[in-house]
Write a protein that holds these residues in place. Structure first.
Motif, PDB file in Angstrom:
ATOM      1  N   VAL A  98      10.023 -17.436  36.008  1.00 40.11           N
ATOM      2  CA  VAL A  98       9.341 -17.142  34.754  1.00 40.11           C
ATOM      3  C   VAL A  98       7.822 -17.259  34.896  1.00 40.11           C
ATOM      4  O   VAL A  98       7.110 -16.267  34.797  1.00 40.11           O
ATOM      5  CB  VAL A  98       9.847 -18.063  33.619  1.00 40.11           C
ATOM      6  CG1 VAL A  98       9.232 -17.632  32.287  1.00 40.11           C
ATOM      7  CG2 VAL A  98      11.369 -18.034  33.534  1.00 40.11           C
ATOM      8  N   PHE A  99       7.309 -18.460  35.107  1.00 40.10           N
ATOM      9  CA  PHE A  99       5.869 -18.691  35.120  1.00 40.10           C
ATOM     10  C   PHE A  99       5.427 -19.374  36.407  1.00 40.10           C
ATOM     11  O   PHE A  99       5.100 -20.559  36.400  1.00 40.10           O
ATOM     12  CB  PHE A  99       5.449 -19.564  33.932  1.00 40.10           C
ATOM     13  CG  PHE A  99       5.492 -18.884  32.600  1.00 40.10           C
ATOM     14  CD1 PHE A  99       4.674 -17.796  32.347  1.00 40.10           C
ATOM     15  CD2 PHE A  99       6.341 -19.328  31.611  1.00 40.10           C
ATOM     16  CE1 PHE A  99       4.712 -17.159  31.115  1.00 40.10           C
ATOM     17  CE2 PHE A  99       6.384 -18.702  30.383  1.00 40.10           C
ATOM     18  CZ  PHE A  99       5.566 -17.611  30.130  1.00 40.10           C
ATOM     19  N   PRO A 100       5.407 -18.669  37.532  1.00 39.45           N
ATOM     20  CA  PRO A 100       4.841 -19.287  38.733  1.00 39.45           C
ATOM     21  C   PRO A 100       3.422 -19.772  38.470  1.00 39.45           C
ATOM     22  O   PRO A 100       2.639 -19.090  37.807  1.00 39.45           O
ATOM     23  CB  PRO A 100       4.854 -18.133  39.755  1.00 39.45           C
ATOM     24  CG  PRO A 100       5.871 -17.153  39.243  1.00 39.45           C
ATOM     25  CD  PRO A 100       5.812 -17.265  37.745  1.00 39.45           C
ATOM     26  N   ASP A 101       3.127 -20.961  38.931  1.00 39.79           N
ATOM     27  CA  ASP A 101       1.783 -21.558  38.819  1.00 39.79           C
ATOM     28  C   ASP A 101       1.398 -21.965  37.391  1.00 39.79           C
ATOM     29  O   ASP A 101       0.247 -22.335  37.146  1.00 39.79           O
ATOM     30  CB  ASP A 101       0.692 -20.615  39.349  1.00 39.79           C
ATOM     31  CG  ASP A 101       0.720 -20.468  40.864  1.00 39.79           C
ATOM     32  OD1 ASP A 101       1.496 -21.182  41.509  1.00 39.79           O
ATOM     33  OD2 ASP A 101      -0.026 -19.619  41.381  1.00 39.79           O
ATOM     34  N   GLY A 102       2.323 -21.909  36.456  1.00 38.75           N
ATOM     35  CA  GLY A 102       1.989 -22.298  35.100  1.00 38.75           C
ATOM     36  C   GLY A 102       1.626 -23.769  35.003  1.00 38.75           C
ATOM     37  O   GLY A 102       2.171 -24.609  35.711  1.00 38.75           O
ATOM     38  N   GLU A 103       0.681 -24.092  34.116  1.00 36.09           N
ATOM     39  CA  GLU A 103       0.287 -25.479  33.877  1.00 36.09           C
ATOM     40  C   GLU A 103       0.105 -25.701  32.376  1.00 36.09           C
ATOM     41  O   GLU A 103      -0.486 -24.866  31.686  1.00 36.09           O
ATOM     42  CB  GLU A 103      -1.020 -25.815  34.602  1.00 36.09           C
ATOM     43  CG  GLU A 103      -0.901 -25.810  36.122  1.00 36.09           C
ATOM     44  CD  GLU A 103      -2.159 -26.313  36.809  1.00 36.09           C
ATOM     45  OE1 GLU A 103      -2.740 -27.305  36.308  1.00 36.09           O
ATOM     46  OE2 GLU A 103      -2.561 -25.721  37.827  1.00 36.09           O
ATOM     47  N   LEU A 104       0.615 -26.817  31.903  1.00 35.92           N
ATOM     48  CA  LEU A 104       0.489 -27.180  30.502  1.00 35.92           C
ATOM     49  C   LEU A 104      -0.398 -28.407  30.415  1.00 35.92           C
ATOM     50  O   LEU A 104      -0.076 -29.446  30.980  1.00 35.92           O
ATOM     51  CB  LEU A 104       1.864 -27.478  29.889  1.00 35.92           C
ATOM     52  CG  LEU A 104       2.942 -26.418  30.107  1.00 35.92           C
ATOM     53  CD1 LEU A 104       4.246 -26.861  29.461  1.00 35.92           C
ATOM     54  CD2 LEU A 104       2.500 -25.061  29.583  1.00 35.92           C
ATOM     55  N   LEU A 105      -1.505 -28.288  29.722  1.00 31.49           N
ATOM     56  CA  LEU A 105      -2.422 -29.421  29.576  1.00 31.49           C
ATOM     57  C   LEU A 105      -2.066 -30.237  28.340  1.00 31.49           C
ATOM     58  O   LEU A 105      -1.559 -29.705  27.354  1.00 31.49           O
ATOM     59  CB  LEU A 105      -3.871 -28.942  29.473  1.00 31.49           C
ATOM     60  CG  LEU A 105      -4.630 -28.798  30.807  1.00 31.49           C
ATOM     61  CD1 LEU A 105      -4.037 -27.693  31.649  1.00 31.49           C
ATOM     62  CD2 LEU A 105      -6.112 -28.561  30.549  1.00 31.49           C
ATOM     63  N   ASP A 106      -2.339 -31.517  28.401  1.00 31.83           N
ATOM     64  CA  ASP A 106      -2.295 -32.348  27.206  1.00 31.83           C
ATOM     65  C   ASP A 106      -3.370 -31.843  26.253  1.00 31.83           C
ATOM     66  O   ASP A 106      -4.485 -31.521  26.669  1.00 31.83           O
ATOM     67  CB  ASP A 106      -2.563 -33.807  27.596  1.00 31.83           C
ATOM     68  CG  ASP A 106      -2.342 -34.776  26.458  1.00 31.83           C
ATOM     69  OD1 ASP A 106      -2.993 -34.613  25.408  1.00 31.83           O
ATOM     70  OD2 ASP A 106      -1.534 -35.702  26.610  1.00 31.83           O
ATOM     71  N   VAL A 107      -3.052 -31.752  24.964  1.00 36.61           N
ATOM     72  CA  VAL A 107      -4.030 -31.236  24.012  1.00 36.61           C
ATOM     73  C   VAL A 107      -5.302 -32.082  24.006  1.00 36.61           C
ATOM     74  O   VAL A 107      -6.407 -31.565  23.787  1.00 36.61           O
ATOM     75  CB  VAL A 107      -3.420 -31.135  22.595  1.00 36.61           C
ATOM     76  CG1 VAL A 107      -3.081 -32.503  22.027  1.00 36.61           C
ATOM     77  CG2 VAL A 107      -4.358 -30.377  21.657  1.00 36.61           C
ATOM     78  N   GLY A 108      -5.180 -33.372  24.295  1.00 37.86           N
ATOM     79  CA  GLY A 108      -6.367 -34.218  24.381  1.00 37.86           C
ATOM     80  C   GLY A 108      -7.282 -33.786  25.510  1.00 37.86           C
ATOM     81  O   GLY A 108      -8.516 -33.797  25.370  1.00 37.86           O
ATOM     82  N   GLU A 109      -6.697 -33.378  26.639  1.00 38.48           N
ATOM     83  CA  GLU A 109      -7.504 -32.900  27.762  1.00 38.48           C
ATOM     84  C   GLU A 109      -8.166 -31.570  27.417  1.00 38.48           C
ATOM     85  O   GLU A 109      -9.301 -31.300  27.843  1.00 38.48           O
ATOM     86  CB  GLU A 109      -6.626 -32.749  29.010  1.00 38.48           C
ATOM     87  CG  GLU A 109      -6.114 -34.063  29.566  1.00 38.48           C
ATOM     88  CD  GLU A 109      -7.241 -34.965  30.048  1.00 38.48           C
ATOM     89  OE1 GLU A 109      -8.243 -34.438  30.580  1.00 38.48           O
ATOM     90  OE2 GLU A 109      -7.135 -36.194  29.883  1.00 38.48           O
ATOM     91  N   THR A 110      -7.471 -30.746  26.664  1.00 36.37           N
ATOM     92  CA  THR A 110      -8.064 -29.474  26.239  1.00 36.37           C
ATOM     93  C   THR A 110      -9.271 -29.722  25.339  1.00 36.37           C
ATOM     94  O   THR A 110     -10.331 -29.107  25.508  1.00 36.37           O
ATOM     95  CB  THR A 110      -7.016 -28.624  25.499  1.00 36.37           C
ATOM     96  OG1 THR A 110      -5.924 -28.347  26.377  1.00 36.37           O
ATOM     97  CG2 THR A 110      -7.622 -27.316  25.018  1.00 36.37           C
ATOM     98  N   VAL A 111      -9.116 -30.619  24.390  1.00 44.16           N
ATOM     99  CA  VAL A 111     -10.231 -30.952  23.496  1.00 44.16           C
ATOM    100  C   VAL A 111     -11.415 -31.484  24.298  1.00 44.16           C
ATOM    101  O   VAL A 111     -12.574 -31.078  24.091  1.00 44.16           O
ATOM    102  CB  VAL A 111      -9.779 -31.976  22.440  1.00 44.16           C
ATOM    103  CG1 VAL A 111     -10.982 -32.547  21.680  1.00 44.16           C
ATOM    104  CG2 VAL A 111      -8.794 -31.342  21.455  1.00 44.16           C
ATOM    105  N   LEU A 112     -11.132 -32.381  25.234  1.00 39.62           N
ATOM    106  CA  LEU A 112     -12.206 -32.959  26.045  1.00 39.62           C
ATOM    107  C   LEU A 112     -12.905 -31.896  26.881  1.00 39.62           C
ATOM    108  O   LEU A 112     -14.143 -31.877  26.988  1.00 39.62           O
ATOM    109  CB  LEU A 112     -11.637 -34.062  26.941  1.00 39.62           C
ATOM    110  CG  LEU A 112     -12.639 -34.838  27.806  1.00 39.62           C
ATOM    111  CD1 LEU A 112     -13.688 -35.511  26.930  1.00 39.62           C
ATOM    112  CD2 LEU A 112     -11.908 -35.870  28.660  1.00 39.62           C
ATOM    113  N   ALA A 113     -12.138 -30.996  27.483  1.00 39.05           N
ATOM    114  CA  ALA A 113     -12.736 -29.936  28.297  1.00 39.05           C
ATOM    115  C   ALA A 113     -13.608 -29.021  27.449  1.00 39.05           C
ATOM    116  O   ALA A 113     -14.686 -28.581  27.887  1.00 39.05           O
ATOM    117  CB  ALA A 113     -11.639 -29.130  28.987  1.00 39.05           C
ATOM    118  N   MET A 114     -13.175 -28.731  26.233  1.00 39.22           N
ATOM    119  CA  MET A 114     -13.991 -27.900  25.344  1.00 39.22           C
ATOM    120  C   MET A 114     -15.281 -28.616  24.964  1.00 39.22           C
ATOM    121  O   MET A 114     -16.371 -28.014  24.958  1.00 39.22           O
ATOM    122  CB  MET A 114     -13.187 -27.526  24.097  1.00 39.22           C
ATOM    123  CG  MET A 114     -12.070 -26.517  24.368  1.00 39.22           C
ATOM    124  SD  MET A 114     -11.038 -26.150  22.915  1.00 39.22           S
ATOM    125  CE  MET A 114     -12.226 -25.375  21.819  1.00 39.22           C
TER     126      MET A 114
END
Length: 436
Positions: free
Chosen positions: A331-347
């Motif tokens: 289905v999704f080779p190389d797929g990655e799911l980030l923690d929403v907290g990490e997404t907020v921090l990266a933004m």
């Protein structure tokens, strides 16, 4: 050790190891023998040939069982959701039985004459990608594996909206307290999702705003923004078939003056300015190590007071889809799911002020159930369009994913960020009331 009287007799020790006293559903085997629980059962797992056991011996765990299912050596008869939930509830990780399970499966295979030559993986399985993760060439290859399956097949599964992301099942008069409204039709729910994003991005504020839709798919978000709000849209995708199909849809809708679809990587975007950016169901392909580059790139494309809406699947603590998992191969080779907290921090590190975070987890469960219903309702045509193996991949992956969103193992978050101007002004409304 002599040959067992039936296949069920050879399998029984393995089933006991996996499930304890008795299995959670009926197991049937190619010689007509079976093992079943004493009480009610949600369905049947049917082993059609020795190949099922061969796949499981040569690739112990989830991947081998997945190969057996995709190849047709294993069938699931009954309500797919109830069957998967029963298996999940019976043992926390039924696909990983460890060394003891591998030895037991090998012993059963030997008794049944199923060791033999290593079986070939079904052709729907992706070859493990080569090179460093999330380089341009590798990303293009894995995107092609998943999305270049056939537009007619996707239309059958996704419905007329051709939208491959979480919908929003909220009736116009819902106040949100009742949660996702399953009575809302899928097409209406997808329109509601697109409209929610448009309103969060402020596209209703004035006609002619410039939107970048990153990972634009078949163009549905771009078409909604252009047709409803008069937005000028640039949509980018690295799937050639998606780009071609999206351009055709845009032209047929008479929106070519408002929408440009580019076959381009987000890393190629430089030197332009947009009022807003939408990224819907694309961030899962970026990867944790590329998140900073991703948000830095998008930040540089936004004018002051410009907004970014990042709509992505998440998981607590983050997770990489394992290369020897069913999802990783099919289905999704190389797929990655980030923690929403990490997404907020990266933004935030990229210079965005994060102004809103909304979870649509239950809505994605309903979306996936609707897609499974579409697939099962027109199964023969789905098989004709994409092959039985591909249809099997989609049926089990979508059903299992729906259960993940229902039990909280998976999340879906929309994160809204803004680029304040040099006076710190965001241009956002004072409350959420503006977007409902």
């Amino acid at each position: 050790m002599g040959k067992p009287a039936t296949v069920a007799a050879a399998f029984t020790p393995l089933l006991r190891l996996a499930f304890g006293a008795e299995p959670p559903l009926r197991f049937e085997f190619w010689d007509g023998s079976s093992v079943q629980p004493a009480g009610d059962q949600p369905g049947i797992m049917r082993f059609r040939s020795k190949d099922a056991l061969s796949h499981m011996v040569w690739a112990p765990g989830e991947l081998g069982l997945g190969r057996a299912f995709v190849s047709g050596a294993v069938d699931l008869d009954g309500d797919i959701f109830k069957i998967l939930r029963a298996l999940q509830s019976a043992v926390p990780d039924a696909a990983r039985l460890g060394i003891a399970g591998a030895l037991q499966a090998t012993a059963a295979a030997r008794q049944l004459g199923a060791l033999g030559r290593r079986p070939k993986p079904p052709p729907e399985e992706a070859q493990p990608p080569r090179g460093p993760r999330h380089t341009r060439n590798r990303d293009a290859a894995v995107i092609s594996h998943h999305y270049d399956v056939g537009d007619d097949f996707y239309r059958l599964v996704l419905g007329p909206s051709m939208t491959y992301s979480c919908a929003r099942f909220a009736a116009p008069d819902d106040d949100g307290r009742a949660g996702a409204n399953a009575a809302v039709p899928l097409a209406d729910a997808q329109r509601a999702k697109h409209d929610l994003i448009c309103r969060k991005l402020g596209l209703a504020d004035r006609p002619g705003m410039r939107l970048l839709d990153v990972g634009c798919g078949w163009g549905s978000m771009a078409m909604h923004a252009a047709s409803v709000y008069g937005t000028q849209v640039v949509g980018v995708t690295i799937s050639g078939t998606q780009a071609e199909f999206a351009r055709k849809r845009v032209a047929e809708a008479g929106l070519s003056a408002n929408i440009e679809i580019r076959l381009a990587d987000y890393r190629d975007l430089r030197g332009e300015q947009f009022d807003a950016i939408s990224s819907i169901g694309m961030f899962e392909h970026v990867g944790a190590n590329r998140a900073a580059e991703y948000f830095d790139t998008l930040r540089a494309l936004l004018r002051p007071e410009g907004r970014l809406l990042n709509h992505a699947i998440s998981s607590i603590g983050g997770s990489k889809i394992r290369p020897r998992s069913f999802i990783g191969r099919y289905v999704f080779p190389d797929g990655e799911l980030l923690d929403v907290g990490e997404t907020v921090l990266a933004m935030e590190r990229a210079g965005f002020e994060v102004r809103d975070v909304e979870s649509l987890r239950e809505h994605y469960a309903l979306t996936l159930r609707a897609w499974v219903a579409n697939l099962e309702a027109d199964w023969d045509r789905a098989v004709a369009l994409a092959g039985e193996g591909r249809a099997r991949v989609w049926r089990i992956y979508m059903a299992a994913s729906a259960l993940g969103f229902e039990d909280g193992g998976l999340g879906l978050h929309q994160v809204l960020g803004v680029v304040p101007d040099d006076q710190g002004r965001s241009g956002l409304p004072a409350t959420r009331r503006a977007w409902g």
